[in-house]
Design a protein around this motif. Sequence first.
Motif, PDB file in Angstrom:
ATOM      1  N   ARG A 125      35.060  25.443  37.648  1.00  0.00           N
ATOM      2  CA  ARG A 125      36.518  25.195  37.835  1.00  0.00           C
ATOM      3  C   ARG A 125      37.079  24.048  38.191  1.00  0.00           C
ATOM      4  O   ARG A 125      36.152  23.154  38.640  1.00  0.00           O
ATOM      5  CB  ARG A 125      36.324  25.881  39.300  1.00  0.00           C
ATOM      6  CG  ARG A 125      36.609  27.588  39.322  1.00  0.00           C
ATOM      7  CD  ARG A 125      36.738  28.082  40.816  1.00  0.00           C
ATOM      8  NE  ARG A 125      37.081  29.414  40.449  1.00  0.00           N
ATOM      9  CZ  ARG A 125      37.375  30.318  41.883  1.00  0.00           C
ATOM     10  NH1 ARG A 125      37.272  29.642  42.958  1.00  0.00           N
ATOM     11  NH2 ARG A 125      37.542  31.284  41.863  1.00  0.00           N
ATOM     12  N   THR A 126      38.014  23.540  37.612  1.00  0.00           N
ATOM     13  CA  THR A 126      38.632  22.383  37.779  1.00  0.00           C
ATOM     14  C   THR A 126      38.955  22.360  39.030  1.00  0.00           C
ATOM     15  O   THR A 126      39.137  23.039  39.985  1.00  0.00           O
ATOM     16  CB  THR A 126      39.963  22.358  36.774  1.00  0.00           C
ATOM     17  OG1 THR A 126      40.964  23.181  37.113  1.00  0.00           O
ATOM     18  CG2 THR A 126      39.407  22.512  35.385  1.00  0.00           C
ATOM     19  N   GLU A 127      39.548  21.051  39.599  1.00  0.00           N
ATOM     20  CA  GLU A 127      40.119  20.759  40.875  1.00  0.00           C
ATOM     21  C   GLU A 127      41.244  21.723  41.280  1.00  0.00           C
ATOM     22  O   GLU A 127      41.496  22.092  42.308  1.00  0.00           O
ATOM     23  CB  GLU A 127      40.516  19.139  40.837  1.00  0.00           C
ATOM     24  CG  GLU A 127      39.422  18.253  41.532  1.00  0.00           C
ATOM     25  CD  GLU A 127      39.826  16.894  41.757  1.00  0.00           C
ATOM     26  OE1 GLU A 127      40.873  16.867  42.236  1.00  0.00           O
ATOM     27  OE2 GLU A 127      39.386  16.038  41.039  1.00  0.00           O
ATOM     28  N   TYR A 144      37.391  34.758  39.318  1.00  0.00           N
ATOM     29  CA  TYR A 144      38.740  34.413  38.924  1.00  0.00           C
ATOM     30  C   TYR A 144      38.741  33.091  38.406  1.00  0.00           C
ATOM     31  O   TYR A 144      38.267  32.044  38.915  1.00  0.00           O
ATOM     32  CB  TYR A 144      39.510  34.489  40.465  1.00  0.00           C
ATOM     33  CG  TYR A 144      39.812  35.980  40.663  1.00  0.00           C
ATOM     34  CD1 TYR A 144      39.074  37.099  40.394  1.00  0.00           C
ATOM     35  CD2 TYR A 144      41.239  36.431  41.362  1.00  0.00           C
ATOM     36  CE1 TYR A 144      39.324  38.375  40.698  1.00  0.00           C
ATOM     37  CE2 TYR A 144      41.411  37.807  41.637  1.00  0.00           C
ATOM     38  CZ  TYR A 144      40.434  38.729  41.421  1.00  0.00           C
ATOM     39  OH  TYR A 144      40.701  40.077  41.701  1.00  0.00           O
ATOM     40  N   ARG A 145      39.631  33.094  37.594  1.00  0.00           N
ATOM     41  CA  ARG A 145      40.043  31.664  37.002  1.00  0.00           C
ATOM     42  C   ARG A 145      41.507  31.514  36.599  1.00  0.00           C
ATOM     43  O   ARG A 145      42.112  32.572  36.506  1.00  0.00           O
ATOM     44  CB  ARG A 145      39.043  31.282  35.554  1.00  0.00           C
ATOM     45  CG  ARG A 145      37.775  31.454  35.678  1.00  0.00           C
ATOM     46  CD  ARG A 145      37.190  30.425  36.667  1.00  0.00           C
ATOM     47  NE  ARG A 145      37.667  28.995  36.093  1.00  0.00           N
ATOM     48  CZ  ARG A 145      36.806  28.496  35.147  1.00  0.00           C
ATOM     49  NH1 ARG A 145      35.637  28.829  34.463  1.00  0.00           N
ATOM     50  NH2 ARG A 145      37.110  27.183  34.699  1.00  0.00           N
ATOM     51  N   LEU A 146      41.919  30.381  36.475  1.00  0.00           N
ATOM     52  CA  LEU A 146      43.082  30.120  35.910  1.00  0.00           C
ATOM     53  C   LEU A 146      42.980  30.032  34.326  1.00  0.00           C
ATOM     54  O   LEU A 146      42.117  29.072  33.831  1.00  0.00           O
ATOM     55  CB  LEU A 146      43.753  28.741  36.275  1.00  0.00           C
ATOM     56  CG  LEU A 146      44.199  28.842  37.759  1.00  0.00           C
ATOM     57  CD1 LEU A 146      44.838  27.421  38.126  1.00  0.00           C
ATOM     58  CD2 LEU A 146      45.204  30.196  38.078  1.00  0.00           C
ATOM     59  N   ALA A 147      43.522  30.836  33.416  1.00  0.00           N
ATOM     60  CA  ALA A 147      43.498  30.924  32.122  1.00  0.00           C
ATOM     61  C   ALA A 147      43.587  29.602  31.462  1.00  0.00           C
ATOM     62  O   ALA A 147      42.975  29.076  30.714  1.00  0.00           O
ATOM     63  CB  ALA A 147      44.059  31.994  31.456  1.00  0.00           C
ATOM     64  N   GLN A 189      39.965  25.017  41.927  1.00  0.00           N
ATOM     65  CA  GLN A 189      39.578  25.029  43.423  1.00  0.00           C
ATOM     66  C   GLN A 189      40.669  25.127  44.529  1.00  0.00           C
ATOM     67  O   GLN A 189      40.411  25.787  45.638  1.00  0.00           O
ATOM     68  CB  GLN A 189      38.732  23.805  43.728  1.00  0.00           C
ATOM     69  CG  GLN A 189      37.421  23.917  42.776  1.00  0.00           C
ATOM     70  CD  GLN A 189      36.594  22.564  42.819  1.00  0.00           C
ATOM     71  OE1 GLN A 189      36.759  21.850  43.519  1.00  0.00           O
ATOM     72  NE2 GLN A 189      35.358  22.843  41.924  1.00  0.00           N
ATOM     73  N   ARG A 190      41.664  24.485  44.178  1.00  0.00           N
ATOM     74  CA  ARG A 190      42.829  24.462  45.221  1.00  0.00           C
ATOM     75  C   ARG A 190      43.383  25.727  45.389  1.00  0.00           C
ATOM     76  O   ARG A 190      43.621  26.695  46.290  1.00  0.00           O
ATOM     77  CB  ARG A 190      43.763  23.437  45.019  1.00  0.00           C
ATOM     78  CG  ARG A 190      43.203  22.117  45.681  1.00  0.00           C
ATOM     79  CD  ARG A 190      44.577  21.029  45.807  1.00  0.00           C
ATOM     80  NE  ARG A 190      44.334  20.411  44.583  1.00  0.00           N
ATOM     81  CZ  ARG A 190      45.365  20.404  43.479  1.00  0.00           C
ATOM     82  NH1 ARG A 190      46.481  20.819  43.736  1.00  0.00           N
ATOM     83  NH2 ARG A 190      45.099  19.609  42.250  1.00  0.00           N
ATOM     84  N   GLY A 194      48.414  24.008  34.978  1.00  0.00           N
ATOM     85  CA  GLY A 194      48.078  24.159  36.084  1.00  0.00           C
ATOM     86  C   GLY A 194      48.540  24.091  37.301  1.00  0.00           C
ATOM     87  O   GLY A 194      48.090  23.719  38.607  1.00  0.00           O
ATOM     88  N   GLN A 195      49.831  24.521  37.318  1.00  0.00           N
ATOM     89  CA  GLN A 195      50.706  23.889  38.721  1.00  0.00           C
ATOM     90  C   GLN A 195      51.010  25.311  39.246  1.00  0.00           C
ATOM     91  O   GLN A 195      51.327  25.318  40.525  1.00  0.00           O
ATOM     92  CB  GLN A 195      51.902  23.131  38.323  1.00  0.00           C
ATOM     93  CG  GLN A 195      51.693  21.863  37.499  1.00  0.00           C
ATOM     94  CD  GLN A 195      50.961  21.130  38.387  1.00  0.00           C
ATOM     95  OE1 GLN A 195      51.355  20.695  39.471  1.00  0.00           O
ATOM     96  NE2 GLN A 195      49.847  20.304  38.135  1.00  0.00           N
TER      97      GLN A 195
END
Length: 146
Positions: free
Chosen positions: A112-114, A127-130, A117-118, A93-94
């Motif tokens: 959505r995780t923190e 949209y999501r981060l896989a 959200q950033r 997640g970076q």
Amino acid sequence: MTQENAINLYNLLPRTDRRTSPRANCNIPRNLAKVNGKISLQFLTLVMANIQFLKEDKLAFASDGANLRLKAIENGIDIYKFWGKMTNCGGYGQCGTCIVEITEGMEHTNDRTEVEQRKLKNKPASYRLACQTIVHGNISVNTKPQ
Ligand code: FES
């Protein structure tokens, strides 16, 4: 489903599924009760999810609680663009390079995780981060949406 079948199905799951969803995953005993010196196991019903990768026209199967990035990699789906292939953070997640669009079934994923959200504050809600997305049911995914 018999207990024996449940155990067999669990053993068939890829290790990534077992690791990413230790509790919600299928067939992990919820109730361990010691009765008369014997351990009694109660198994849950197997919950599977279909992940439809639209651009690749590929259907992947996942157990409840699977990580979307790991399922994509496991099924040979390339979620990274050129730059992301070289610089991705490996799912921590970076980097924000594993962006996908959930076109259907957003309700079958985690919130959505923190980090998301950033990283995705100026992106559409679909949209999501896989690497941050946990699958709980059938979804359709558009890779490299930008
Ligand atoms: S792989 Fe780096 S944010 Fe998802």
